[in-house]
Design an enzyme around this catalytic site. Structure first.
Site, short mmCIF file in Angstrom:
data_model
loop_
_atom_site.label_atom_id
_atom_site.label_comp_id
_atom_site.label_asym_id
_atom_site.label_seq_id
_atom_site.Cartn_x
_atom_site.Cartn_y
_atom_site.Cartn_z
CG ASP A 58 -2.73 -11.18 -3.58
OD1 ASP A 58 -3.91 -10.86 -3.30
OD2 ASP A 58 -1.77 -10.97 -2.81
CE LYS A 59 -8.76 -6.57 -4.64
NZ LYS A 59 -9.31 -5.31 -4.09
CG HIS A 60 -2.14 -4.05 -4.06
ND1 HIS A 60 -1.89 -4.19 -2.70
CD2 HIS A 60 -1.96 -2.74 -4.34
CE1 HIS A 60 -1.56 -3.01 -2.20
NE2 HIS A 60 -1.60 -2.11 -3.18
CB SER A 61 -7.44 -2.12 -4.22
OG SER A 61 -7.84 -0.78 -4.05
CE LYS B 85 3.15 -2.95 1.00
NZ LYS B 85 2.51 -1.72 1.44
CE LYS B 86 -0.37 -7.46 -2.65
NZ LYS B 86 -1.59 -8.03 -2.15
NE ARG C 32 7.94 5.89 -0.21
CZ ARG C 32 6.97 5.10 -0.69
NH1 ARG C 32 6.84 3.86 -0.26
NH2 ARG C 32 6.16 5.54 -1.61
CB THR D 42 -9.82 -5.94 3.41
OG1 THR D 42 -9.83 -5.33 2.13
CG2 THR D 42 -10.62 -7.22 3.37
CB SER E 66 6.00 0.48 -1.27
OG SER E 66 4.92 0.36 -0.40
N1 URA Z 1 0.52 1.94 -1.05
C1 URA Z 1 1.59 1.23 -0.66
O1 URA Z 1 1.47 0.10 -0.20
N2 URA Z 1 2.82 1.79 -0.80
C2 URA Z 1 3.01 3.03 -1.31
O2 URA Z 1 4.13 3.47 -1.41
C3 URA Z 1 1.87 3.76 -1.70
C4 URA Z 1 0.63 3.19 -1.57
#
Ligand code: URA
Length: 438
Positions: free
Chosen positions: A80-83, A187-188, A168, A120, A183
């Site tokens: 997976d990729k996360h930006s 999720k990943k 937050r 996206t 965070s």
């Molecule tokens: N993006 C996220 O998903 N979580 C954060 O805490 C900050 C940026």
């Protein structure tokens, strides 16, 4: 019974909680038994005193386990990729079919855009008929069948994380490395991937403003992923000026197809190839150089475009978009140009100001449930380092409402800084990839 007051006091005084206490805290907060003021107090204590490695691991896993996790079976290795989010970031639209065409399996769950950055799912929603939300069964089947799928995530993906994030956001506790890392990584993990590549943006249009901050986040993300048994690497990439030329939902899909067709802006192409190369490394398909070469060949040989066509078909989108995206994705009908007021060289283009402007045109959300105008867009006619004459266009603006244009214009006007003499920045600063963290 869980003692929240002692839990807060322990963190306030720099102590370390046990795994059981961290798990109980997340469980109690998720089920509404801990008031927001107490949870916020703990979050603030974490901002000052951090989390130990063990606490961070446990907190991340507890967030990931607060909903149901996606599972794909042992025979698939998912990358997976996360930006971390930027302006003009259409990389997922290219990278997902590119990586799948290189033989990888990519199951991409995407969230909505945050702040002035686009998401996206909103970009894909510009494609008529495209199904942006798949059921978990459909999502899994599609990954098995064609090697990739992209879907907006359900409310059940790490729900406690969403609850913490909202808190937050209103208590000044977003900028804490352990909280940001937990965070993102929770999720990943809940999304079921085996390995992750992080694209950590830094600069004016990013969450992390400076390169050292970006590097620190990249290192922390890789280290947390590793401690949870996931392979990962991170690229720290420049986000001072927007990525590519077009910003706006439909326009970014068009630009992504241009790249898949072997054209499009060099920075978008470079970053897509570098990230795909890293994904191939994580899947054990060679070194970074070999990975990039495979990705480059697959892109120029048309394999990624063919996979994009399959991906459109699988999710109900218009396959013709792979040939002629402009015919399928009309942009807003009104056009105006922002022009240079003097001769000079573009010293900087503030990505944040451009993102805020596009948001005000209607292309991004100012409130949670706002319906977007996916057709509005801007094109950067000049980028950093390019010369202009007085009266030359700097920005092409495609808009639908004069009132919204009036709100957006002040942002666009302040985005461009022209200098009489441009100081050419060093090669390292000009390249889109600033650091690589393995
Ligand atoms: N993006 C996220 O998903 N979580 C954060 O805490 C900050 C940026």
């Amino acid at each position: 019974m869980f003692d929240m007051l002692s839990f807060i006091e322990l963190k306030r005084d720099g102590g370390e909680a046990s795994s059981g206490e961290v798990r109980s805290f997340v469980k109690e907060f998720a089920s509404g038994r801990i008031p927001d003021y107490q949870a916020a107090s703990w979050l603030m204590a974490v901002c000052f005193n951090g989390l130990s490695e063990a606490e961070l691991r446990e907190f991340t896993l507890a967030l990931a386990d607060s909903g149901s996790r996606m599972t794909f079976g042992k025979d698939l290795f998912l990358v997976d990729k996360h930006s971390t989010g930027g302006v003009g970031d259409k990389i997922t639209l290219i990278l997902v079919p590119l990586a799948a065409a290189c033989g990888l399996s990519v199951a991409k769950l995407s969230g909505p855009g945050l702040g002035f950055t686009g998401g996206t799912v909103d970009k894909l929603a510009a494609l008529p008929g495209f199904r942006t939300h798949l059921t978990s069964g459909e999502f899994r089947d599609q990954v098995r069948r064609i090697g990739c799928a992209v879907s907006g995530h359900s409310e059940d993906l790490a729900p406690a994380e969403g609850k913490f994030y909202s808190l937050r956001d209103v208590t000044g506790t977003v900028p804490s490395l352990p909280l940001i890392c937990s965070s993102i990584v929770s999720k990943k993990i809940a999304g079921g991937a085996d390995a992750f590549v992080f694209d950590v943006k830094c600069g004016r249009g990013a969450f992390m403003k400076t390169r050292p901050e970006g590097k620190a986040l990249a290192e922390a993300l890789v280290s947390l992923s590793r401690s949870l048994g996931k392979k990962s690497s991170a690229l720290v990439t420049a986000m001072d000026q927007p990525l590519g030329e077009w910003i706006g939902n439909a326009a970014e899909v068009i630009e992504a197809v241009d790249v898949l067709q072997g054209r499009g802006p060099a920075d978008v192409r470079e970053l897509s190839v570098k990230l795909a190369g890293r994904m191939l490394v994580l899947a054990g398909k060679g070194t970074a150089e070999e990975g990039e070469r495979i990705a480059e060949d697959t892109l120029s040989g048309g394999g990624a475009l063919e996979k994009f066509r399959e991906f459109l078909q699988a999710q109900g989108g218009p396959v013709e978009a792979a040939e002629d995206p402009r015919a399928v994705l009309p942009l807003a009908g009104e056009t105006m140009f922002l022009r240079a007021e003097k001769d000079g060289t573009v010293d900087s283009v503030d990505a944040r100001a451009i993102g805020e402007g596009v948001k005000r045109l209607g292309g991004g959300r100012q409130s949670l449930h706002e319906v977007l105008d996916l057709s509005v867009a801007v094109r950067l006619c000049r980028k950093e380092g390019e010369g202009v004459r007085r009266g030359d266009p700097l920005l092409e603006i495609r808009y639908s409402s004069g009132e919204k244009l009036r709100e957006a214009l002040p942002w666009f006007s302040r985005a461009f800084v022209l200098a009489e003499k441009y100081e050419k920045k060093s090669t390292a600063e000009r390249s889109i990839v600033l650091e690589t963290i393995e």
